[in-house]
Design an enzyme around this catalytic site. Structure first.
Site, PDB file in Angstrom:
ATOM      1  N   GLU C 312       0.832  -1.202   0.000  1.00  0.00           N
ATOM      2  CA  GLU C 312       0.000   0.000   0.000  1.00  0.00           C
ATOM      3  C   GLU C 312       0.868   1.255   0.000  1.00  0.00           C
ATOM      4  OE1 GLU C 312      -3.343  -0.597   2.442  1.00  0.00           O
ATOM      5  OE2 GLU C 312      -4.045   1.480   2.306  1.00  0.00           O
ATOM      6  N   GLU C 315       1.948   1.680  -3.432  1.00  0.00           N
ATOM      7  CA  GLU C 315       0.830   2.175  -4.235  1.00  0.00           C
ATOM      8  C   GLU C 315       0.656   3.673  -4.039  1.00  0.00           C
ATOM      9  OE1 GLU C 315      -2.858   0.357  -3.152  1.00  0.00           O
ATOM     10  OE2 GLU C 315      -3.985   1.288  -4.784  1.00  0.00           O
ATOM     11  N   CYS C 339      -8.028  -2.160   4.471  1.00  0.00           N
ATOM     12  CA  CYS C 339      -7.919  -3.390   5.252  1.00  0.00           C
ATOM     13  C   CYS C 339      -9.126  -3.671   6.131  1.00  0.00           C
ATOM     14  CB  CYS C 339      -6.659  -3.360   6.111  1.00  0.00           C
ATOM     15  SG  CYS C 339      -6.459  -1.815   6.971  1.00  0.00           S
ATOM     16  N   SER C 359      -7.439   2.003  -1.829  1.00  0.00           N
ATOM     17  CA  SER C 359      -6.279   1.214  -2.233  1.00  0.00           C
ATOM     18  C   SER C 359      -6.740  -0.144  -2.759  1.00  0.00           C
ATOM     19  CB  SER C 359      -5.379   1.008  -1.015  1.00  0.00           C
ATOM     20  OG  SER C 359      -4.566  -0.125  -1.188  1.00  0.00           O
ATOM     21  N   LYS C 398     -14.878  -9.974   8.712  1.00  0.00           N
ATOM     22  CA  LYS C 398     -13.917 -10.860   8.040  1.00  0.00           C
ATOM     23  C   LYS C 398     -14.596 -12.134   7.564  1.00  0.00           C
ATOM     24  CE  LYS C 398     -10.029  -8.560   8.663  1.00  0.00           C
ATOM     25  NZ  LYS C 398      -9.469  -7.873   7.510  1.00  0.00           N
ATOM     26  N   GLU C 401     -15.758 -11.206   4.380  1.00  0.00           N
ATOM     27  CA  GLU C 401     -14.643 -10.945   3.470  1.00  0.00           C
ATOM     28  C   GLU C 401     -14.088 -12.235   2.878  1.00  0.00           C
ATOM     29  OE1 GLU C 401     -11.029  -9.489   5.181  1.00  0.00           O
ATOM     30  OE2 GLU C 401     -10.748  -8.010   3.600  1.00  0.00           O
ATOM     31  N   GLU C 406     -14.155 -12.967  -5.182  1.00  0.00           N
ATOM     32  CA  GLU C 406     -12.854 -12.642  -5.786  1.00  0.00           C
ATOM     33  C   GLU C 406     -11.666 -13.044  -4.904  1.00  0.00           C
ATOM     34  OE1 GLU C 406     -15.244 -10.513  -5.053  1.00  0.00           O
ATOM     35  OE2 GLU C 406     -14.507  -8.823  -3.852  1.00  0.00           O
ATOM     36  N   CYS C 556      -9.618  -1.847  14.983  1.00  0.00           N
ATOM     37  CA  CYS C 556      -9.918  -3.277  15.052  1.00  0.00           C
ATOM     38  C   CYS C 556     -10.067  -3.773  16.486  1.00  0.00           C
ATOM     39  CB  CYS C 556      -8.812  -4.080  14.365  1.00  0.00           C
ATOM     40  SG  CYS C 556      -8.514  -3.506  12.707  1.00  0.00           S
TER      41      CYS C 556
END
Lengths: 160, 402, 633
Positions: C312, C315, C339, C359, C398, C401, C406, C556
């Site tokens: 990242e 990036e 994230c 990102s 999560k 996720e 994908e 988190c």
């Protein structure tokens, strides 16, 4: 769909405190009442559109609608007949009125006729206890209802 | 004629805008003093001293204030506001204008219950006329800077919106759920601004008081309850209708006026009031004795009182907002209890539990609806013991499904 | 007494009177004035505006509550906290009664005790479900109340069959309204605190029920799976979907190679499930516990957090180059972190046209999954199809996720199961393992080394700090000019924080950044994400470069899978533990991590943001929109 959105946000200085006074939400009930009057219910599409316009969540619109007796998310009959279940009405014989309506319309309280023209519902005191038993036909308050009047009332609605 | 008896205050003679003219002469302080002096208490049922309420709002130092007329009369047996609004529309609005002058408000609302929607055009017409007469809008009656106008907001079929904070919530586009108090609407009301919420009858009474003086008003009624009360009498009586009586009148006299005979019980204050048995018909209508927002329902000896209690509790069950535990969960328990009583299956111990629950609801509910929902049941069960028998069984009914 | 403002201070829904308790304006000058209060014959002096609950707490008088929560605006709906106030006819809710005059309060007078007993009985009456089969057995506020008030029978009866069906449509959150006590905490969390708006009260009276829009299953509405509602629900009405049985099956299957990656936030919080105070870090003991439970390898998510920083950070530098050197007007700056899966789903629903700003990096969990079934599998000669990749996360999102279609760039489902802190604690307890008293052990090789920068991902501002520690050093060749690498400007608990970092004395390769002041912003809680995105839409963020957003308040460490209950104090304690652990680690910066150097040398030979990195470690997003009912998954 009637739109009366006032999207003004006013910030007031109050000594040291600053609070934001948002008046857009105050437009919600008038809008919902307008849609209910026009379409007879507030559809999924309308709810989400209104939510988007006022900057609130669709579930909040849904929540407000289900709170109030006169707002519905389901399409009801073209006309609403509401029979007051106030105690003064019961004393004056509202039970007979209920039974007569159910007989003539061939539905039970809470249901809609097959031709979707009339929905029959019970409602709390409508403020016509001096002319009990009383009913509401759409917006009209009709007092001193007798079983004989019922046929005439229904005929007028079915033709209208 | 729906108004059966003309009374000393609300239905007394007064010239159009006479109250407003006097109010403009008195000014803000004068109005507040007069209303306070008169000992006027809210006529909607709660009975809060109007002068005090208006003073709190007037003292609050914020730029915006609102005047709200509570026309959401939904109490079973109450229809006096319907009559007052349609027959004395102008007086109601005049009272609101005086209130606006007293507290410094520029905007007022008439919160009209949805069931009275058919009168909307009548009220709009009246407002138009008053604007033409120069008593609404900018620079009212020539007083520079005194601007005030009134909008009408409709309810949508919720009795709980008659409670002032629930009413304000409803105006704000929320569910009509009462707020925590304190803070009170006079400090934090509509959209956070100081707001006074008063009943239709209160506003009309204020107009008379301002014109005729606090002393004139205090001469009517009792020492602790000044003035008169507009009643809506219905049920088992020959002449149901709207009556105005001075405070201090006894139930016996009211029954006579309304042409009631063989009366077993009178429900004073609607479903949130108490049921007065024949033995207490000497009791007086006053804040210190039998207080009511206007509803008087007469029952003759044919009526089964437990059915009456059941009707009231069913009403509360329908209309409860559902926020707080005692009201939302307590009312179904009381309803079940009545069914048991009717079947003769309620034990003495369980009745005790129900009464304890009734006390909890009266003490711990968040708003007046919850607090008064159990009063009718308690008074009926206490006063009409002959209409039910308690079960002698030791086992308590505990099963409940959905 | 320091009256901390509730997190949801300026929200859209709470009535103004309840957002902050305003006392009589006439007494405005009296704000700050003290007033004497007598609570149960104990005298105490408090500032005007203090609630009775707070005043009582200050003298150690405990008043039971149910709908009150430190993070949320006031409700005053459960009526459990009612107390007797002299001169008031009715009992008052102590959580929402601001004191403005001297009062005498009794918190357990006979009237109050009777009222509480009755109220608890009323709550139990409609509460369908047995404690022994409930996820909140032994950690349920209704259960605790019943115990405190000596409930031994149902005074007013008890419901015998369920009224509602469970909603198990979501991958992350399970709703069982039969257990709901209508405290409205979930409503206030979802609408006020998170501004997602999935749950509200429907109907009125006894028919009141907490529901989604048009009663749709959770999977069909805009739920972002952040699980904040789970953390605040007092009963088992809301819980996370628990795949523990599937994980056990994998562990018990000798043919499967079960690896678990653990995130930093659970390590700072799982001790709470074993009675340790909040903020006790048990990383090394947790490793031992997991090995004993039967996981074949215990890895450190921090490794891929370091990888995320590399990817990242690169990036961001590439975007900056495009903007400053190529003068590309289309480059999307500021760059937003990616994230937080709750945040990702949030922007997919509410600002789908701004997805290009986010990102393209996967979250550490998902990068880990991809690396495990490719690099790790190859190096260790294990068939990827035999690897069961499990994660220990503080997060309920999560779970959603790892199910995203994908997320299978390894050729297999990258992460098979995402377990929450609570679920892993249960697995450990099921084995009779006494976590607090275990010996320490380290992570397994080769994916067992993570830097301190990676560790602080668990707290709000941590991703930003980690990225800056690396990016700054890459660009200038120097360490960040902060003592002990504590980049204080990005730390803290305010909802939206900004910081500026002037870049001076760059190395030759990054000369184009000479003189640039790096402007960064950190937000946590999606209500703040909304504010930031609205600023972006108005064009107010054009001179910002990097924005970190965490869906959960606190970051988190306040995730939807963390131990219950949650409060600002608990989250602060967890944050302290995380920052302390960072300072004790051998590597403090992501680029110093030897395994990171190794993976780029051996495997991701194109370097960060190179071809293989893009294939395995980067992802794409789904513009879902907030319209419910069309294509909104």
């Amino acid at each position: 769909m009637e739109k009366e959105c006032a999207t003004k946000k006013i910030i007031i200085r109050n000594g040291k405190e600053i609070f934001v006074c948002d008046e857009t939400r105050s437009q919600l009930l008038p809008i919902l009442q307008g849609v209910q009057a026009k379409k007879g219910y507030i559809s999924d599409k309308d709810m989400q559109k209104i939510a988007g316009e006022l900057g609130i969540h669709p579930v909040e619109v849904y929540s407000v609608i289900t709170f109030y007796s006169f707002l519905t998310v389901e399409k009801k009959g073209k006309h609403m007949i509401r029979i007051s279940n106030c105690i003064s009405g019961e004393i004056a014989g509202s039970e007979k009125i209920v039974k007569e309506f159910e007989k003539v319309l061939k539905i039970k309280v809470g249901e809609t006729t097959k031709d979707k023209k009339i929905t029959l519902e019970g409602t709390s005191c409508i403020g016509m206890c001096d002319e009990a038993p009383a009913i509401m036909v759409d917006d009209r308050l009709i007092g001193k209802v007798t079983p004989k009047m019922i046929n005439k009332i229904i005929k007028e609605l079915k033709c209208g | 004629m729906r108004i059966e008896r003309y009374g000393p205050v609300v239905f007394s003679e007064i010239e159009p805008y006479a109250g407003l003219k006097q109010a403009l002469r008195l000014g803000k302080k004068g109005i507040l003093n007069t209303v306070k002096e008169s000992n006027l208490r809210g006529r909607g049922g709660a009975g809060f001293p109007t002068g005090l309420k208006w003073s709190f709002a007037a003292e609050t130092d914020l730029e915006r204030k609102y005047v709200v007329c509570n026309a959401d009369e939904g109490e079973p047996g109450t229809f006096k506001d319907r009559v007052l609004l349609t027959e004395y529309t102008c007086l109601v609005f005049e009272g609101m204008i005086i209130g606006a002058l007293a507290i410094g408000a520029e905007k007022g609302f008439l919160y009209l219950r949805g069931e009275y929607r058919s009168f909307l055009s009548l009220f709009e017409k009246e407002l138009k006329r008053m604007r033409k007469d120069g008593v609404l809008g900018k620079n009212i009656m020539g007083k520079k800077g005194f601007n005030f106008d009134i909008d009408i907001k409709l309810g949508s079929g919720a009795y709980v919106c008659g409670e002032e904070t629930a009413l304000i919530e409803s105006m704000e586009g929320q569910r009509g759920e009462p707020r925590n108090r304190p803070p009170f609407p006079v400090n934090t009301g509509y959209n956070g601004w100081p707001t006074i919420v008063n009943n239709v009858e209160t506003f009309i009474t204020v107009v008379h008081i301002i014109k005729k003086g606090a002393d004139w008003f205090k001469k009517i009624g009792t020492k602790k309850s000044a003035g008169s009360k507009v009643l809506s009498i219905s049920g088992d009586c020959k002449k149901p209708g709207v009556y105005e009586v001075a405070f201090g009148v006894s139930i016996k006299d009211i029954l006579k006026i309304a042409g009631a005979a063989n009366t077993k019980a009178v429900q004073v204050g609607g479903a949130s009031g108490i049921c007065v048995p024949a033995s207490e018909f000497n009791r007086k209508l006053a804040y210190e004795d039998l207080s009511t927002g206007g509803s008087v329902i007469v029952f003759n000896e044919k009526r089964k009182m437990l059915d009456v209690a059941e009707n009231f509790l069913k009403f509360f069950g329908e209309e409860s907002c559902g926020q707080c535990t005692p009201c939302r969960e307590g009312i179904p328990v009381l309803l079940e209890g009545i069914k048991l009583l009717k079947k003769g299956e309620c034990t003495k111990n369980y009745l005790k539990d129900l009464f304890s629950l009734a006390e909890t609801m009266q003490l711990a509910s968040k708003c007046g609806l919850g607090q008064s929902s159990s009063k009718a049941l308690v008074s009926i069960v206490n006063n009409f013991t002959k209409e039910y028998t308690l079960s002698k069984s030791k086992r308590k009914e505990k099963k409940f499904d959905g | 007494m320091d009256r901390k403002k509730p997190f949801a201070q300026s929200t859209s829904r709470a009535p103004i009177s309840q957002r902050k308790q305003e006392i009589n304006k006439a007494g405005k000058d009296a704000l700050g004035e003290m007033v004497n209060v007598i609570v149960n014959d104990i005298e105490v002096r408090v500032p005007k505006g203090t609630t009775i609950l707070e005043a009582a707490k200050s003298v150690n008088v405990k008043i039971p509550t149910l709908c009150q929560h430190d993070d949320l605006c006031l409700a005053g709906v459960c009526r459990v906290c009612v107390v007797e106030v002299e001169e008031e006819l009715a009992l008052q809710a102590s959580c929402s009664y601001p004191i403005s005059r001297p009062i005498t309060v009794k918190t357990y007078s006979p009237k109050v005790r009777r009222a509480r007993h009755n109220i608890i009985q009323l709550l139990l009456r409609n509460h369908y479900g047995e404690c022994y089969s409930c996820a909140r057995n032994n950690n349920c506020e209704l259960q605790s109340l019943a115990k405190e008030y000596g409930v031994t029978s149902y005074k007013f009866g008890h419901i015998e069959s369920p009224k509602y069906e469970k909603d198990e449509s979501s991958y992350a959150v399970v709703r069982d309204m039969n257990k709901c006590v209508l405290c409205r905490r979930c409503v206030r969390t979802c609408i006020d605190l998170q501004e997602v708006g999935v749950l509200e009260a429907i109907n009125r009276g006894a028919k009141t029920k907490i529901e989604t829009y048009l009663d749709k299953p959770l999977n069909d509405v805009v739920c972002i799976n952040c699980g904040q509602c789970i953390n605040r629900c007092p009963t088992g009405a809301l819980k996370a979907k628990d795949p523990a049985q599937d994980v056990w099956d994998a562990i018990d299957n000798p043919k499967k190679h079960v690896i678990i990656q653990t995130a930093p936030s659970p390590r700072a919080a799982i001790g709470e499930e074993f009675g340790l105070p909040a903020g006790t870090s048990v990383t090394k003991k947790l490793n031992t516990a997991l090995k004993r439970v039967g996981f074949d390898k215990v890895f450190d998510t921090n490794f891929t957090a370091d990888l995320t920083v590399m990817e990242e950070g690169t990036e961001l530098l590439l975007r900056l180059k495009k903007a400053l050197v190529d003068k590309d007007k289309d480059v999307k700056l500021p760059q937003f972190t990616s994230c937080s899966p709750g945040w990702v789903k949030y922007i997919e629903h509410f600002y789908p046209d701004k997805l290009d700003y986010v990102s393209t990096c996967k979250s550490p969990q998902q990068m880990f999954g991809a690396v495990v079934k490719t690099w790790y599998a190859k190096r260790n000669n294990i068939e990827p199809k035999d690897i069961v990749s499990v994660s220990l996360m503080p997060c309920s999102a999560k779970k959603f996720e790892c199910e995203r279609p994908e997320m299978s760039d390894s050729g297999f489902k990258d992460v098979d199961y995402a377990l929450t802190t609570r679920e892993v604690a249960n697995m450990i307890k099921e084995c009779g393992i006494d976590l607090p008293n275990l010996p320490d052990s380290s992570f397994d090789d080769p994916l067992g080394i993570g830097s301190g920068a990676a560790l602080i991902f668990g707290t709000t501002g941590g991703v930003m700090e980690a990225a800056i520690r690396t990016a700054y050093e890459i660009v200038t060749g120097e360490e960040v000019p902060f003592k002990k690498l504590r980049i204080m400007p990005v730390r803290g608990t305010e909802g939206i924080r900004t910081a500026e970092l002037p870049i001076r004395k760059t190395v030759k390769e990054w000369q184009f950044l000479e003189g640039v002041t790096l402007k960064v912003m950190i937000g946590h809680g999606t209500a703040n994400a909304k504010k930031i995105m609205d600023m972006l839409c108005k064009g107010e963020l054009s001179d910002y470069h990097f924005i970190e957003i965490m869906a959960c308040p606190g970051g988190c460490l306040g995730g939807g899978g963390q131990p219950i209950p949650t409060s600002p104090a608990i989250r602060e304690a967890r944050a302290k533990a995380i920052y302390a652990e960072d300072e004790g680690l051998p590597y403090r910066k992501s680029h110093d991590n030897p395994i990171i150097k190794q993976i780029y040398k051996e495997f991701l030979t194109d370097g960060p943001c190179g071809h293989l990195s893009h294939k395995l470690l980067h992802t794409s997003y789904t513009p879902r929109g907030k319209w419910i009912g069309k294509k909104n998954k």
